[in-house]
Design a protein around this motif. Structure first.
Motif, PDB file in Angstrom:
ATOM      1  N   GLN A   1      21.068  69.630  59.795  1.00  0.00           N
ATOM      2  CA  GLN A   1      20.676  68.904  60.807  1.00  0.00           C
ATOM      3  C   GLN A   1      19.268  69.060  60.831  1.00  0.00           C
ATOM      4  O   GLN A   1      18.299  68.274  61.071  1.00  0.00           O
ATOM      5  CB  GLN A   1      21.289  69.408  62.077  1.00  0.00           C
ATOM      6  N   HIS A   2      18.802  70.423  60.656  1.00  0.00           N
ATOM      7  CA  HIS A   2      17.430  70.746  60.879  1.00  0.00           C
ATOM      8  C   HIS A   2      16.522  70.220  59.753  1.00  0.00           C
ATOM      9  O   HIS A   2      15.408  69.881  60.049  1.00  0.00           O
ATOM     10  CB  HIS A   2      17.360  72.248  60.759  1.00  0.00           C
TER      11      HIS A   2
ATOM     12  N   SER B   1      12.583  66.261  58.411  1.00  0.00           N
ATOM     13  CA  SER B   1      12.065  65.022  57.415  1.00  0.00           C
ATOM     14  C   SER B   1      11.767  63.966  58.229  1.00  0.00           C
ATOM     15  O   SER B   1      10.735  63.133  58.125  1.00  0.00           O
ATOM     16  CB  SER B   1      13.192  65.089  56.439  1.00  0.00           C
ATOM     17  N   VAL B   2      12.360  63.497  59.478  1.00  0.00           N
ATOM     18  CA  VAL B   2      12.382  62.173  60.182  1.00  0.00           C
ATOM     19  C   VAL B   2      10.916  62.506  60.842  1.00  0.00           C
ATOM     20  O   VAL B   2      10.020  61.535  60.529  1.00  0.00           O
ATOM     21  CB  VAL B   2      13.251  62.075  61.159  1.00  0.00           C
ATOM     22  N   LEU B   3      10.703  63.587  61.470  1.00  0.00           N
ATOM     23  CA  LEU B   3       9.579  63.950  61.955  1.00  0.00           C
ATOM     24  C   LEU B   3       8.325  63.925  61.140  1.00  0.00           C
ATOM     25  O   LEU B   3       7.091  63.479  61.473  1.00  0.00           O
ATOM     26  CB  LEU B   3       9.510  65.286  62.665  1.00  0.00           C
ATOM     27  N   LEU B   4       8.544  64.424  59.929  1.00  0.00           N
ATOM     28  CA  LEU B   4       7.333  64.520  58.689  1.00  0.00           C
ATOM     29  C   LEU B   4       7.192  63.016  58.387  1.00  0.00           C
ATOM     30  O   LEU B   4       5.778  62.569  58.393  1.00  0.00           O
ATOM     31  CB  LEU B   4       7.612  65.272  57.801  1.00  0.00           C
ATOM     32  N   LEU B   5       8.016  62.358  58.145  1.00  0.00           N
ATOM     33  CA  LEU B   5       7.844  60.875  57.751  1.00  0.00           C
ATOM     34  C   LEU B   5       7.166  59.932  59.230  1.00  0.00           C
ATOM     35  O   LEU B   5       6.296  59.315  58.784  1.00  0.00           O
ATOM     36  CB  LEU B   5       9.252  60.156  57.492  1.00  0.00           C
TER      37      LEU B   5
END
Length: 88
Positions: A43-44, A49-53
């Motif tokens: 989950q983390h 990765s969503v935030l970084l993308l």
């Protein structure tokens, strides 16, 4: 890369949006959501990765009038060109 929508007709824009929607639906259906729900570390990693993308998508470099390059797109191109595309 980002290209100004004014360069294309509305038919092309609708066709590419429909194709993109199909790819997104396929990716959501093929994802292993049970693993996201069970494993806390996954989950983390997933949400980081969503935030970084998202942050990478906000960075752009202007090449010429009407043509910009996303750093995310450049990274994906470099990755696929150097080691080959691996969808799994």
């Amino acid at each position: 890369m980002g290209i100004t929508p004014k360069l294309f007709s509305s038919v092309w824009l609708w066709l590419t949006n429909i194709a993109l929607l199909g790819v997104v639906v396929w990716a959501v259906r093929e994802a292993d959501w049970d693993q996201v729900a069970v494993e806390r570390l996954f989950q983390h990693s997933f949400f980081a990765s969503v935030l970084l993308l998202f942050l990478l998508w906000q960075l752009r470099a202007g090449l010429s009038l009407g043509l910009t390059s996303h750093l995310l797109g450049m990274k994906l191109f470099r990755r696929s060109a150097s080691v080959g595309w691996s969808p799994s």
